[in-house]
Design a protein around this motif. Structure first.
Motif, PDB file in Angstrom:
ATOM      1  N   VAL A  20       0.874  -1.176   0.000  1.00 41.37           N
ATOM      2  CA  VAL A  20       0.000   0.000   0.000  1.00 41.37           C
ATOM      3  C   VAL A  20       0.906   1.219   0.000  1.00 41.37           C
ATOM      4  N   ILE A  21       0.766   2.054  -1.021  1.00 39.96           N
ATOM      5  CA  ILE A  21       1.602   3.245  -1.150  1.00 39.96           C
ATOM      6  C   ILE A  21       0.904   4.466  -0.556  1.00 39.96           C
ATOM      7  N   LEU A  22      -0.411   4.535  -0.772  1.00 36.57           N
ATOM      8  CA  LEU A  22      -1.167   5.696  -0.293  1.00 36.57           C
ATOM      9  C   LEU A  22      -2.615   5.292  -0.066  1.00 36.57           C
ATOM     10  N   GLU A  23      -3.166   5.734   1.037  1.00 34.81           N
ATOM     11  CA  GLU A  23      -4.583   5.511   1.311  1.00 34.81           C
ATOM     12  C   GLU A  23      -5.236   6.869   1.535  1.00 34.81           C
ATOM     13  N   SER A  24      -6.325   7.103   0.789  1.00 33.90           N
ATOM     14  CA  SER A  24      -7.045   8.370   0.913  1.00 33.90           C
ATOM     15  C   SER A  24      -8.441   8.088   1.464  1.00 33.90           C
ATOM     16  N   ASP A  25      -9.259   9.100   1.505  1.00 35.72           N
ATOM     17  CA  ASP A  25     -10.626   8.941   1.999  1.00 35.72           C
ATOM     18  C   ASP A  25     -11.490   8.098   1.077  1.00 35.72           C
ATOM     19  N   PHE A  26     -11.054   7.936  -0.184  1.00 33.90           N
ATOM     20  CA  PHE A  26     -11.903   7.228  -1.147  1.00 33.90           C
ATOM     21  C   PHE A  26     -11.210   6.058  -1.851  1.00 33.90           C
ATOM     22  N   SER A  27      -9.883   5.923  -1.711  1.00 30.87           N
ATOM     23  CA  SER A  27      -9.197   4.839  -2.429  1.00 30.87           C
ATOM     24  C   SER A  27      -7.966   4.348  -1.678  1.00 30.87           C
ATOM     25  N   LYS A  28      -7.481   3.193  -2.164  1.00 31.75           N
ATOM     26  CA  LYS A  28      -6.215   2.631  -1.711  1.00 31.75           C
ATOM     27  C   LYS A  28      -5.359   2.475  -2.955  1.00 31.75           C
ATOM     28  N   GLU A  29      -4.170   3.041  -2.943  1.00 27.68           N
ATOM     29  CA  GLU A  29      -3.238   2.946  -4.070  1.00 27.68           C
ATOM     30  C   GLU A  29      -2.181   1.908  -3.708  1.00 27.68           C
ATOM     31  N   ILE A  30      -2.151   0.839  -4.482  1.00 30.11           N
ATOM     32  CA  ILE A  30      -1.272  -0.279  -4.192  1.00 30.11           C
ATOM     33  C   ILE A  30      -0.252  -0.433  -5.307  1.00 30.11           C
ATOM     34  N   ARG A  31       1.004  -0.705  -4.927  1.00 30.27           N
ATOM     35  CA  ARG A  31       2.030  -1.005  -5.915  1.00 30.27           C
ATOM     36  C   ARG A  31       2.208  -2.519  -5.961  1.00 30.27           C
ATOM     37  N   ILE A  32       2.164  -3.046  -7.175  1.00 32.45           N
ATOM     38  CA  ILE A  32       2.442  -4.465  -7.394  1.00 32.45           C
ATOM     39  C   ILE A  32       3.727  -4.562  -8.206  1.00 32.45           C
ATOM     40  N   LEU A  33       4.712  -5.274  -7.668  1.00 37.67           N
ATOM     41  CA  LEU A  33       5.946  -5.541  -8.402  1.00 37.67           C
ATOM     42  C   LEU A  33       5.808  -6.948  -8.963  1.00 37.67           C
ATOM     43  N   LEU A  34       5.674  -7.009 -10.274  1.00 34.18           N
ATOM     44  CA  LEU A  34       5.469  -8.271 -10.970  1.00 34.18           C
ATOM     45  C   LEU A  34       6.701  -8.521 -11.825  1.00 34.18           C
ATOM     46  N   GLY A  35       7.529  -9.468 -11.399  1.00 32.38           N
ATOM     47  CA  GLY A  35       8.754  -9.775 -12.126  1.00 32.38           C
ATOM     48  C   GLY A  35       8.461 -10.484 -13.439  1.00 32.38           C
ATOM     49  N   ALA A  36       9.375 -10.370 -14.378  1.00 32.90           N
ATOM     50  CA  ALA A  36       9.221 -11.012 -15.689  1.00 32.90           C
ATOM     51  C   ALA A  36       8.838 -12.473 -15.501  1.00 32.90           C
ATOM     52  N   GLY A  37       7.758 -12.878 -16.161  1.00 31.28           N
ATOM     53  CA  GLY A  37       7.289 -14.250 -16.093  1.00 31.28           C
ATOM     54  C   GLY A  37       6.340 -14.551 -14.952  1.00 31.28           C
ATOM     55  N   GLN A  38       6.225 -13.648 -13.997  1.00 30.12           N
ATOM     56  CA  GLN A  38       5.300 -13.881 -12.893  1.00 30.12           C
ATOM     57  C   GLN A  38       3.861 -13.633 -13.334  1.00 30.12           C
ATOM     58  N   VAL A  39       2.940 -14.363 -12.711  1.00 29.92           N
ATOM     59  CA  VAL A  39       1.525 -14.315 -13.090  1.00 29.92           C
ATOM     60  C   VAL A  39       0.665 -14.169 -11.843  1.00 29.92           C
ATOM     61  N   MET A  40      -0.295 -13.264 -11.898  1.00 29.86           N
ATOM     62  CA  MET A  40      -1.353 -13.225 -10.884  1.00 29.86           C
ATOM     63  C   MET A  40      -2.539 -13.954 -11.495  1.00 29.86           C
ATOM     64  N   LYS A  41      -2.903 -15.076 -10.879  1.00 25.12           N
ATOM     65  CA  LYS A  41      -3.951 -15.916 -11.429  1.00 25.12           C
ATOM     66  C   LYS A  41      -5.291 -15.173 -11.499  1.00 25.12           C
ATOM     67  N   GLU A  42      -6.213 -15.741 -12.263  1.00 24.43           N
ATOM     68  CA  GLU A  42      -7.520 -15.097 -12.455  1.00 24.43           C
ATOM     69  C   GLU A  42      -8.219 -14.860 -11.112  1.00 24.43           C
ATOM     70  N   HIS A  43      -8.750 -13.668 -10.989  1.00 28.59           N
ATOM     71  CA  HIS A  43      -9.465 -13.258  -9.781  1.00 28.59           C
ATOM     72  C   HIS A  43     -10.407 -12.125 -10.157  1.00 28.59           C
ATOM     73  N   GLU A  44     -11.179 -11.643  -9.206  1.00 30.41           N
ATOM     74  CA  GLU A  44     -12.061 -10.508  -9.446  1.00 30.41           C
ATOM     75  C   GLU A  44     -12.271  -9.758  -8.145  1.00 30.41           C
ATOM     76  N   SER A  45     -12.798  -8.563  -8.265  1.00 29.62           N
ATOM     77  CA  SER A  45     -13.076  -7.701  -7.123  1.00 29.62           C
ATOM     78  C   SER A  45     -14.566  -7.390  -7.074  1.00 29.62           C
ATOM     79  N   LYS A  46     -15.090  -7.242  -5.880  1.00 28.33           N
ATOM     80  CA  LYS A  46     -16.500  -6.858  -5.716  1.00 28.33           C
ATOM     81  C   LYS A  46     -16.719  -5.382  -6.028  1.00 28.33           C
TER      82      LYS A  46
END
Length: 115
Positions: A20-46
């Motif tokens: 989490v880099i920054l949290e405001s009154d309305f959002s959360k700003e997140i940094r994802i470091l995804l190395g070459a070849g790395q995969v975040m599997k299928e997912h979804e958000s509400k």
């Protein structure tokens, strides 16, 4: 007023790194470091999300269709849209979450994805 920097403490590793880099009154700003070849599997958000590639290049799978996002690319997804991310090279991704969404959900997806 709050300030932050997505470029501080960037260390790519064996696993996907989220912070989490920054949290405001309305959002959360997140940094994802995804190395070459790395995969975040299928997912979804509400809740709606925004994915912004700050550096690198990823393939973003949305509803079984692949979209290449290079540095500067940004996409907004509505709630409940299945998606996955695959890094074509080391990539820094800004993920904007609704204040109501859970950072733990994102961490869980990262921890349970292919490393």
């Amino acid at each position: 007023m709050k300030t932050a920097n997505f470029n501080n403490d960037k260390i790519f590793g064996d696993k996907i790194v989220t912070k989490v880099i920054l949290e405001s009154d309305f959002s959360k700003e997140i940094r994802i470091l995804l190395g070459a070849g790395q995969v975040m599997k299928e997912h979804e958000s509400k809740f709606p999300i925004v994915i912004h590639v700050l550096s690198g290049s990823i393939d973003l799978g949305v509803k079984k269709k692949t979209h290449k996002l290079n540095k500067g690319g940004i996409i907004a997804l509505e709630a409940n849209v299945p998606h996955d991310l695959s890094a074509l090279k080391d990539s820094v991704i800004r993920l904007t979450l609704s204040k109501s969404d859970s950072v733990e959900r994102v961490n869980s997806v990262a921890d349970n994805s292919v490393k």
